[in-house]
Write a protein that holds these residues in place. Structure first.
Motif, mmCIF file in Angstrom:
data_model
loop_
_atom_site.group_PDB
_atom_site.id
_atom_site.type_symbol
_atom_site.label_atom_id
_atom_site.label_comp_id
_atom_site.label_asym_id
_atom_site.label_seq_id
_atom_site.Cartn_x
_atom_site.Cartn_y
_atom_site.Cartn_z
ATOM 1 N N VAL A 179 31.382 -60.280 -20.494
ATOM 2 C CA VAL A 179 31.029 -61.701 -20.580
ATOM 3 C C VAL A 179 29.816 -61.889 -21.486
ATOM 4 C CG1 VAL A 179 30.152 -63.673 -19.284
ATOM 5 C CG2 VAL A 179 32.056 -62.332 -18.370
ATOM 6 N N LEU A 180 28.827 -61.020 -21.352
ATOM 7 C CA LEU A 180 27.641 -61.112 -22.205
ATOM 8 C C LEU A 180 27.994 -60.859 -23.665
ATOM 9 C CD1 LEU A 180 24.977 -59.281 -19.981
ATOM 10 C CD2 LEU A 180 25.178 -61.748 -20.416
ATOM 11 N N ALA A 181 28.966 -59.971 -23.912
ATOM 12 C CA ALA A 181 29.368 -59.669 -25.290
ATOM 13 C C ALA A 181 30.108 -60.844 -25.920
ATOM 14 C CB ALA A 181 30.235 -58.414 -25.326
ATOM 15 N N GLY A 182 30.817 -61.627 -25.118
ATOM 16 C CA GLY A 182 31.463 -62.823 -25.628
ATOM 17 C C GLY A 182 32.969 -62.696 -25.794
ATOM 18 N N PRO A 183 33.626 -63.787 -26.209
ATOM 19 C CA PRO A 183 35.083 -63.787 -26.391
ATOM 20 C C PRO A 183 35.533 -62.680 -27.350
ATOM 21 C CG PRO A 183 34.203 -66.014 -26.556
ATOM 22 C CD PRO A 183 33.023 -65.092 -26.538
ATOM 23 N N GLY A 184 36.675 -62.137 -27.072
ATOM 24 C CA GLY A 184 37.189 -61.035 -27.889
ATOM 25 C C GLY A 184 36.708 -59.708 -27.369
ATOM 26 N N TRP A 185 35.402 -59.529 -27.346
ATOM 27 C CA TRP A 185 34.836 -58.276 -26.832
ATOM 28 C C TRP A 185 35.114 -58.119 -25.341
ATOM 29 C CZ3 TRP A 185 34.067 -55.051 -30.455
ATOM 30 C CH2 TRP A 185 33.561 -55.456 -31.693
ATOM 31 N N HIS A 186 35.042 -59.221 -24.594
ATOM 32 C CA HIS A 186 35.317 -59.156 -23.159
ATOM 33 C C HIS A 186 36.735 -58.647 -22.922
ATOM 34 C CE1 HIS A 186 36.589 -60.889 -19.218
ATOM 35 N NE2 HIS A 186 35.373 -60.511 -18.853
ATOM 36 N N ALA A 187 37.693 -59.185 -23.671
ATOM 37 C CA ALA A 187 39.077 -58.754 -23.512
ATOM 38 C C ALA A 187 39.248 -57.280 -23.863
ATOM 39 C CB ALA A 187 39.998 -59.615 -24.377
ATOM 40 N N LEU A 188 38.604 -56.840 -24.926
ATOM 41 C CA LEU A 188 38.709 -55.436 -25.337
ATOM 42 C C LEU A 188 38.122 -54.514 -24.273
ATOM 43 C CD1 LEU A 188 39.441 -53.378 -27.530
ATOM 44 C CD2 LEU A 188 37.147 -53.717 -28.490
ATOM 45 N N ILE A 189 36.949 -54.874 -23.767
ATOM 46 C CA ILE A 189 36.289 -54.046 -22.754
ATOM 47 C C ILE A 189 37.113 -53.983 -21.472
ATOM 48 C CG2 ILE A 189 34.265 -53.930 -21.227
ATOM 49 C CD1 ILE A 189 32.634 -55.050 -23.592
ATOM 50 N N LEU A 190 37.590 -55.143 -21.009
ATOM 51 C CA LEU A 190 38.374 -55.164 -19.771
ATOM 52 C C LEU A 190 39.720 -54.484 -19.943
ATOM 53 C CD1 LEU A 190 37.621 -56.406 -16.969
ATOM 54 C CD2 LEU A 190 36.133 -57.075 -18.835
ATOM 55 N N GLY A 191 40.339 -54.625 -21.120
ATOM 56 C CA GLY A 191 41.629 -53.995 -21.339
ATOM 57 C C GLY A 191 41.538 -52.482 -21.367
ATOM 58 N N LEU A 192 40.558 -51.960 -22.130
ATOM 59 C CA LEU A 192 40.451 -50.508 -22.281
ATOM 60 C C LEU A 192 39.725 -49.848 -21.108
ATOM 61 C CD1 LEU A 192 39.661 -50.136 -26.102
ATOM 62 C CD2 LEU A 192 41.850 -49.866 -24.918
ATOM 63 N N LEU A 193 38.505 -50.308 -20.831
ATOM 64 C CA LEU A 193 37.714 -49.673 -19.772
ATOM 65 C C LEU A 193 38.155 -50.104 -18.383
ATOM 66 C CD1 LEU A 193 34.113 -49.866 -21.302
ATOM 67 C CD2 LEU A 193 35.809 -48.032 -21.461
ATOM 68 N N GLY A 194 38.727 -51.307 -18.289
ATOM 69 C CA GLY A 194 39.193 -51.782 -16.999
ATOM 70 C C GLY A 194 40.603 -51.315 -16.715
ATOM 71 N N GLY A 195 41.571 -51.898 -17.433
ATOM 72 C CA GLY A 195 42.966 -51.545 -17.191
ATOM 73 C C GLY A 195 43.293 -50.101 -17.510
ATOM 74 N N GLY A 196 42.967 -49.685 -18.730
ATOM 75 C CA GLY A 196 43.252 -48.303 -19.109
ATOM 76 C C GLY A 196 42.491 -47.312 -18.260
ATOM 77 N N GLY A 197 41.225 -47.624 -17.965
ATOM 78 C CA GLY A 197 40.423 -46.726 -17.134
ATOM 79 C C GLY A 197 40.988 -46.576 -15.737
ATOM 80 N N MET A 198 41.463 -47.691 -15.155
ATOM 81 C CA MET A 198 42.027 -47.611 -13.801
ATOM 82 C C MET A 198 43.309 -46.783 -13.774
ATOM 83 S SD MET A 198 41.413 -51.232 -11.858
ATOM 84 C CE MET A 198 41.785 -52.310 -13.250
ATOM 85 N N LEU A 199 44.175 -46.997 -14.751
ATOM 86 C CA LEU A 199 45.414 -46.214 -14.780
ATOM 87 C C LEU A 199 45.121 -44.728 -14.965
ATOM 88 C CD1 LEU A 199 47.679 -48.563 -16.925
ATOM 89 C CD2 LEU A 199 47.740 -48.196 -14.456
ATOM 90 N N LEU A 200 44.133 -44.420 -15.787
ATOM 91 C CA LEU A 200 43.762 -43.021 -15.979
ATOM 92 C C LEU A 200 43.140 -42.450 -14.709
ATOM 93 C CD1 LEU A 200 43.480 -40.631 -17.935
ATOM 94 C CD2 LEU A 200 41.241 -41.540 -18.590
ATOM 95 N N ALA A 201 42.363 -43.268 -14.009
ATOM 96 C CA ALA A 201 41.665 -42.792 -12.819
ATOM 97 C C ALA A 201 42.611 -42.477 -11.673
ATOM 98 C CB ALA A 201 40.641 -43.825 -12.360
ATOM 99 N N THR A 202 43.805 -43.072 -11.656
ATOM 100 C CA THR A 202 44.719 -42.814 -10.552
ATOM 101 C C THR A 202 45.148 -41.351 -10.490
ATOM 102 O OG1 THR A 202 46.611 -43.470 -11.943
ATOM 103 C CG2 THR A 202 45.630 -45.155 -10.513
ATOM 104 N N ALA A 203 45.030 -40.655 -11.609
ATOM 105 C CA ALA A 203 45.379 -39.237 -11.603
ATOM 106 C C ALA A 203 44.355 -38.416 -10.832
ATOM 107 C CB ALA A 203 45.478 -38.710 -13.037
ATOM 108 N N PHE A 204 43.165 -38.967 -10.630
ATOM 109 C CA PHE A 204 42.092 -38.222 -9.972
ATOM 110 C C PHE A 204 41.686 -38.827 -8.627
ATOM 111 C CE2 PHE A 204 41.607 -38.019 -14.576
ATOM 112 C CZ PHE A 204 41.679 -36.647 -14.786
ATOM 113 N N VAL A 205 42.249 -40.009 -8.283
ATOM 114 C CA VAL A 205 41.880 -40.660 -7.033
ATOM 115 C C VAL A 205 42.828 -40.201 -5.944
ATOM 116 C CG1 VAL A 205 41.757 -42.879 -5.830
ATOM 117 C CG2 VAL A 205 40.915 -42.666 -8.163
ATOM 118 N N PRO A 206 42.339 -39.692 -4.806
ATOM 119 C CA PRO A 206 43.216 -39.321 -3.711
ATOM 120 C C PRO A 206 43.896 -40.542 -3.139
ATOM 121 C CG PRO A 206 40.922 -39.255 -3.018
ATOM 122 C CD PRO A 206 40.916 -39.462 -4.503
ATOM 123 N N SER A 207 45.042 -40.331 -2.511
ATOM 124 C CA SER A 207 45.819 -41.459 -2.024
ATOM 125 C C SER A 207 45.110 -42.216 -0.927
ATOM 126 C CB SER A 207 47.163 -40.958 -1.496
ATOM 127 O OG SER A 207 46.978 -40.186 -0.315
ATOM 128 N N GLY A 208 44.219 -41.576 -0.191
ATOM 129 C CA GLY A 208 43.566 -42.226 0.915
ATOM 130 C C GLY A 208 44.393 -42.176 2.183
#
Length: 213
Positions: A179-208
């Motif tokens: 949000v501080l970075a502004g339009p465009g950057w917010h989408a890039l950050i959330l898409g890569l570090l948010g969405g992509g990061g979460m999908l990648l993290a599922t390989a290392f997160v235990p099922s619970g």
């Protein structure tokens, strides 16, 4: 009693411990929600939704892929709503066979997701039309992501799930940065570090859903 009854207790203590352990594992799988099901839908929603947002509304007004202006936000909101519904269903199913505090936590937590997003949708729809489209999209994306991060932390606190709580912290932090970075950057950050990061993290997160030690 029939001495040959197959249901008599095992004479071997080791066999007794094995049977107890099997029952613990079965109960854990039935009652505890799989933490990965809290992550996958959000990862897909953000990777696709914010990816489209970035391609249409890039930094400094750049358009990388021409498409209708309404499409990225519509896709993002639909996917976020679907993820919220799935999260609610998973939490309810995880504790649907229990009574007392656990069942109430699941029910209230599921209601929080639905009512939280309903409140956001009604409120933002009243004000977003008065903003430039890039700012309106940033408002919708930033607020809906903020709600998701807060509720993920709340879920981690309810079930003492450390990985879920950490996920909520990560979502909140990168959302603030975007949000501080502004339009465009917010989408890039959330898409890569948010969405992509979460999908990648599922390989290392235990099922619970493992049985307690």
């Amino acid at each position: 009693m029939d001495p040959n009854n197959e249901e008599r207790p095992p004479a071997d203590p080791a066999e007794s411990l094995r049977l107890i352990r099997e029952q613990q594992v079965f109960a854990a799988r039935q009652l505890n929600p799989d933490l990965r099901t809290f992550i996958w839908p959000w990862g897909v929603a953000w990777l696709v939704g914010f990816g489209l947002e970035f391609l249409r509304f890039g930094p400094d007004g750049r358009v990388f892929v021409p498409m209708p202006t309404w499409l990225p936000l519509a896709v993002l909101l639909i996917l976020l709503a679907g993820a919220a519904v799935l999260t609610s269903v998973v939490s309810r199913r995880g504790y649907g066979q229990t009574a007392g505090d656990s069942a109430r936590r699941a029910g209230w937590y599921g209601a929080a997701w639905g009512l939280g997003y309903a409140t956001v949708a009604v409120t933002l729809s009243r004000v977003s039309n008065d903003l430039p489209i890039e700012q309106a999209n940033l408002l919708w994306a930033g607020v809906t992501t903020g709600v998701a991060g807060i509720l993920q932390m709340a879920g981690g606190a309810i079930w003492l799930a450390r990985n879920l709580f950490r996920l909520g912290i990560w979502i909140t932090v990168i959302n603030i940065v975007g949000v501080l970075a502004g339009p465009g950057w917010h989408a890039l950050i959330l898409g890569l570090l948010g969405g992509g990061g979460m999908l990648l993290a599922t390989a290392f997160v235990p099922s619970g859903r493992e049985a307690p030690e």
